[in-house]
Design a protein around this motif. Structure first.
Motif, mmCIF file in Angstrom:
data_model
loop_
_atom_site.group_PDB
_atom_site.id
_atom_site.type_symbol
_atom_site.label_atom_id
_atom_site.label_comp_id
_atom_site.label_asym_id
_atom_site.label_seq_id
_atom_site.Cartn_x
_atom_site.Cartn_y
_atom_site.Cartn_z
ATOM 1 N N PHE A 130 -3.077 2.176 1.357
ATOM 2 C CA PHE A 130 -1.977 2.614 0.501
ATOM 3 C C PHE A 130 -2.286 4.023 -0.005
ATOM 4 O O PHE A 130 -3.414 4.496 0.064
ATOM 5 N N ILE A 133 0.454 10.613 -1.197
ATOM 6 C CA ILE A 133 1.872 10.869 -1.451
ATOM 7 C C ILE A 133 2.356 12.081 -0.654
ATOM 8 O O ILE A 133 1.601 12.993 -0.340
ATOM 9 N N ALA A 142 0.689 12.230 3.555
ATOM 10 C CA ALA A 142 0.812 11.006 4.333
ATOM 11 C C ALA A 142 0.702 11.213 5.842
ATOM 12 O O ALA A 142 0.043 10.423 6.523
ATOM 13 N N TYR A 163 -0.517 0.937 7.192
ATOM 14 C CA TYR A 163 -0.451 1.978 6.171
ATOM 15 C C TYR A 163 0.889 1.902 5.453
ATOM 16 O O TYR A 163 1.943 2.071 6.065
ATOM 17 N N THR A 192 3.389 3.544 2.847
ATOM 18 C CA THR A 192 3.638 4.865 2.286
ATOM 19 C C THR A 192 5.100 5.029 1.887
ATOM 20 O O THR A 192 5.996 4.454 2.509
ATOM 21 N N SER A 193 5.312 5.831 0.842
ATOM 22 C CA SER A 193 6.668 6.169 0.404
ATOM 23 C C SER A 193 7.065 7.564 0.865
ATOM 24 O O SER A 193 8.110 8.072 0.471
ATOM 25 N N SER A 194 6.255 8.191 1.709
ATOM 26 C CA SER A 194 6.457 9.581 2.089
ATOM 27 C C SER A 194 7.598 9.768 3.091
ATOM 28 O O SER A 194 7.599 9.164 4.165
ATOM 29 N N ALA A 208 6.161 11.261 6.383
ATOM 30 C CA ALA A 208 5.623 10.270 7.313
ATOM 31 C C ALA A 208 6.733 9.426 7.918
ATOM 32 O O ALA A 208 6.674 9.052 9.104
ATOM 33 N N MET A 239 2.811 1.505 10.474
ATOM 34 C CA MET A 239 3.215 2.134 9.217
ATOM 35 C C MET A 239 4.354 1.345 8.592
ATOM 36 O O MET A 239 5.320 0.989 9.268
ATOM 37 N N TRP A 285 6.609 2.513 -6.305
ATOM 38 C CA TRP A 285 6.525 2.943 -4.912
ATOM 39 C C TRP A 285 5.673 2.001 -4.075
ATOM 40 O O TRP A 285 5.876 1.881 -2.868
ATOM 41 N N ASN A 286 4.705 1.336 -4.711
ATOM 42 C CA ASN A 286 3.846 0.402 -3.978
ATOM 43 C C ASN A 286 3.806 -0.996 -4.576
ATOM 44 O O ASN A 286 3.447 -1.945 -3.875
#
Length: 384
Positions: free
Chosen positions: A105, A108, A112, A126, A128-130, A133, A143, A313-314
């Motif tokens: 995790f 940002i 990412a 993985y 991610t909030s990016s 990415a 992802m 976000w996570n």
């Protein structure tokens, strides 16, 4: 998209019981976390990090994860990127190669994609909030994008702007030149057009610019009803402050920032934003969000912490992952865990949450609206 499995058990207990006692686990499952506790992303990285720690604590307090009859605690192994791509890469190498994590995790925004290269090559899941990415989703297998995909986010953003400002006819865009602008500007324009907005002007300024008066003077000539700016608090505050001086637009709309941050800067004009979170913990509107906000404040020992929306976000995805590990019966076969996650719909703080066949999250998003710097923020939840 399949939703045949409803997460329950320890997950429901974790939400309902808070920090209730549980039996000690016999072993641990290590989850890697790349934190931004310093540098340009620290304002979001710190609540994202602390929210992750809180989620792990709650899962473990509620009994951890059971695989083949054996109980495990989750352990968050943290390394810090300091908002630097090279340090993020080094952190990912250490977590994947030395610690041996199967789940990762953090990291940002622009960090990412660097991490993704390493996680994907090693079969590590993985989260991610990016957006940077997310643009590579079709080339990845492991992802998980923890925010809804671009078409959904764009559609929700434009839908929210129309609902909050129903009489607005035109919008001007003022954005910093960066990867997120390259990815989202064109689809965002199309989304606003689909909601009946005329695009009055588009201004993209160089990264690092501190004087936006020329751009806003050109925008003022088009007389927009709404000024759209983003993608994080610094450029939004800069644009809003300059707009107060230039008087380019009477109302502002943004993306991935909270109304609270803009209010703190003292601006007087109506402002709304897609905060890019399924639940706005700064101004919680549901019992679940209120409970988490209070638990978070107690956990970090602060009465009024900033950027609480970054917690989301996570946060719910730790519970989703834990349920998927139990359903898959493994924490080493990441292909099985991904497949199990695609079959689960977890009732989280943000409401029903799951991932689709491309590992993209689905859930609705909260928007905030304030009439001026002193008004209490109004929260509007927009579903896809």
């Amino acid at each position: 998209m399949r939703r045949g499995y409803l997460a329950s058990g320890f997950l429901a207990l974790a939400l309902a019981a808070g920090f209730g006692g549980a039996a000690a686990a016999q072993d641990t499952i290590k989850l890697g976390f790349i934190a931004e506790r310093a540098g340009g992303y620290a304002a979001y990285g710190i609540p994202n990090y602390n929210g992750s720690r809180l989620a792990i604590k709650k899962i473990n307090e509620a009994g951890g994860v059971t695989v083949d009859g054996k109980q495990y605690d989750l352990e968050l192994v943290v390394r810090d990127s300091r908002t630097d791509e090279r340090q993020a890469s080094a952190a990912a190498v250490e977590l994947i190669s030395d610690v041996g994590v199967n789940f990762l995790f953090g990291a940002i925004g622009r960090l990412a994609p660097v991490v993704l290269q390493l996680s994907e090559a090693n079969g590590v899941i993985y989260f991610t909030s990016s957006s940077s990415a997310a643009a590579q989703i079709d080339q990845t297998k492991h992802m998980v994008i923890t925010i809804p995909p671009v078409p959904v986010r764009v559609g929700l953003t434009a839908k929210g702007a129309r609902q909050i400002f129903p009489d607005a006819k035109s919008v001007a865009f003022l954005l910093r030149q960066e990867a997120t602008t390259e990815e989202l500007l064109e689809p965002m324009q199309e989304g606003f057009k689909a909601q009946g907005f005329e695009i009055a002007a588009v201004e993209v300024y160089p990264e690092g610019a501190t004087d936006l008066s020329a751009s806003l003077t050109r925008i003022r000539a088009t007389k927009p009803d709404l000024l759209f700016t983003g993608w994080d608090i610094e450029p939004v505050v800069l644009a809003a402050r300059t707009n107060e001086e230039i008087d380019a637009a009477p109302r502002l709309f943004s993306y991935a920032v909270s109304c609270r941050n803009v209010q703190k800067a003292g601006f007087t004009r109506p402002f709304a934003a897609n905060i890019l979170a399924g639940a706005n913990l700064d101004n919680p509107s549901t019992p679940e969000a209120r409970q988490l906000a209070e638990e978070y404040k107690a956990f970090v020992g602060e009465k009024d912490p900033d950027n609480l929306y970054a917690v989301m976000w996570n946060y719910d995805f730790y519970f989703l992952l834990a349920a998927a590990i139990e359903k898959a019966g493994t924490f080493t076969d990441t292909d099985k865990v991904i497949k199990a996650m695609q079959q689960i719909e977890y009732q989280g703080v943000a409401g029903p949450i799951g991932i689709d066949e491309k590992n993209r999250a689905y859930y609705g998003l909260d928007f905030c609206y304030v009439a001026d710097s002193k008004a209490n923020p109004e929260i509007i939840h927009i579903n896809p």
